[in-house]
Design a protein around this motif. Sequence first.
Motif, short mmCIF file in Angstrom:
data_model
loop_
_atom_site.label_atom_id
_atom_site.label_comp_id
_atom_site.label_asym_id
_atom_site.label_seq_id
_atom_site.Cartn_x
_atom_site.Cartn_y
_atom_site.Cartn_z
N THR A 53 0.84 -1.21 0.00
CA THR A 53 0.00 0.00 0.00
C THR A 53 0.87 1.25 0.00
N ILE A 54 1.92 1.25 0.83
CA ILE A 54 2.85 2.38 0.83
C ILE A 54 3.51 2.52 -0.53
N GLY A 55 3.87 1.39 -1.16
CA GLY A 55 4.47 1.45 -2.49
C GLY A 55 3.54 2.03 -3.53
N ALA A 56 2.25 1.64 -3.48
CA ALA A 56 1.28 2.20 -4.41
C ALA A 56 1.10 3.70 -4.20
N LEU A 57 1.03 4.13 -2.93
CA LEU A 57 0.92 5.56 -2.63
C LEU A 57 2.17 6.30 -3.08
N ASN A 58 3.34 5.68 -2.90
CA ASN A 58 4.59 6.28 -3.36
C ASN A 58 4.56 6.50 -4.87
N SER A 59 3.91 5.61 -5.59
CA SER A 59 3.87 5.68 -7.05
C SER A 59 2.88 6.72 -7.57
N PRO A 99 14.97 -2.63 -5.83
CA PRO A 99 14.18 -2.76 -7.07
C PRO A 99 12.83 -2.07 -6.98
N ALA A 100 12.16 -2.21 -5.83
CA ALA A 100 10.85 -1.58 -5.67
C ALA A 100 10.98 -0.06 -5.63
N ILE A 101 12.04 0.45 -4.99
CA ILE A 101 12.24 1.91 -4.91
C ILE A 101 12.50 2.49 -6.29
N PHE A 102 13.36 1.85 -7.08
CA PHE A 102 13.63 2.33 -8.43
C PHE A 102 12.37 2.22 -9.30
N THR A 103 11.59 1.17 -9.07
CA THR A 103 10.34 1.02 -9.82
C THR A 103 9.39 2.15 -9.51
N VAL A 104 9.29 2.51 -8.22
CA VAL A 104 8.44 3.62 -7.80
C VAL A 104 8.86 4.91 -8.51
N ALA A 105 10.17 5.18 -8.56
CA ALA A 105 10.66 6.41 -9.19
C ALA A 105 10.33 6.43 -10.68
N VAL A 106 10.49 5.29 -11.35
CA VAL A 106 10.19 5.22 -12.78
C VAL A 106 8.69 5.43 -13.02
N LEU A 107 7.87 4.76 -12.21
CA LEU A 107 6.43 4.92 -12.36
C LEU A 107 5.99 6.36 -12.13
N LYS A 108 6.55 6.97 -11.07
CA LYS A 108 6.12 8.31 -10.69
C LYS A 108 6.59 9.37 -11.68
N ASN A 109 7.86 9.32 -12.05
CA ASN A 109 8.46 10.42 -12.82
C ASN A 109 8.46 10.21 -14.33
N ILE A 110 8.23 8.98 -14.80
CA ILE A 110 8.25 8.72 -16.23
C ILE A 110 6.91 8.18 -16.73
N ALA A 119 9.16 4.11 2.23
CA ALA A 119 8.51 5.38 1.95
C ALA A 119 9.53 6.50 1.84
N ARG A 120 10.47 6.56 2.80
CA ARG A 120 11.47 7.62 2.81
C ARG A 120 12.34 7.58 1.56
N ASP A 121 12.84 6.40 1.20
CA ASP A 121 13.73 6.30 0.05
C ASP A 121 13.00 6.53 -1.26
N GLY A 122 11.73 6.08 -1.33
CA GLY A 122 10.95 6.33 -2.54
C GLY A 122 10.69 7.81 -2.76
#
Length: 314
Positions: A98-104, A230-241, A291-294
């Motif tokens: 859930t935190i990952g989805a919110l991060n995205s 891997p999940a943190i980098f995935t979050v960044a790609v989803l969010k910013n690209i 959450a912090r790193d994402g």
Amino acid sequence: MSGLLSAMEGFCVIGIVIATGYVAARMRIGGPSAQMVLNRFSFFVSSPCLMFAILSKQPLGDIFHPSLLVAFLSAAGVGVVFLLLNSVFFHMKAPDATIGALNSLYLNSNNIGLPVATYILGNPALVAPILVMQQALFTPIGLTVLDVTTKGKVSVKEIAKQPLHQPLLIGSLGGIAISAISARVGYFVVPDFLYDPIDMIGDSAVPMILMAFGMSLRGTKPLQEKGDRPAIFTVAVLKNIVMPIIAFLISYFLMGFRGAELYGCVVLAALPTGQNVYNYAARYNVGLTFARDGILMSTMTSPVFIALIAFLLS
């Protein structure tokens, strides 16, 4: 170009406030509970006041602009993509997922969105639909899931009561109600002696959240949890690209937006993850490092992609 430089200055301001929180933690100002106090006070007091102050003076036409559909579909799209990727690759438990989805999907629409909307897009009211969508829809859903999954049981009664537990939603709906009433009677119905203290308290929300985030960086090194990388980098790609690409496709082909409307939807979709996500993670004590790193990763990379979008579409 001057508008783009001004927006980059906005990112610099955010970084300085985060650094202030980090230094305060290093110097042990406020003691060991300072971060928790800032998080809780912002969650229950300052942020609801901020939402009320902003939305109560926004025209309803700005709050419920058609761009709201673009923001909803693009955010929901990347949230679903993360959950699908998690089920296949990451296998996080429900609270962390859930935190990952919110991060995205969660946009930093206040402390970065407002200066970006002001200096790049020339209209700060463009963030109003995002504020409403996140506080009235995504935040209650996310916090309901966190509430249920961290308690280990599903209760229809608890889910039904969930909106009463969300100060941000209450503040947002109160602001929308005042905006509607004021539009109906032809003047702002809240007297200054009541509005001004609410506005003043609301002004403390963003610095509190940012400094609490900075405090969380003390004694930790980003991306040290190798399993989360891997999940943190995935979050960044989803969010910013991915999210700006989805916003462009929906705006251009589904909504028929062109020019400033198209540009605004895509730029706002490229905003970094809001610090509120860390606030929620701390509230339920789940996925704090994730959450912090994402947030940190998307905040560091977002200016690059906003600059690229400005170069391509402005």
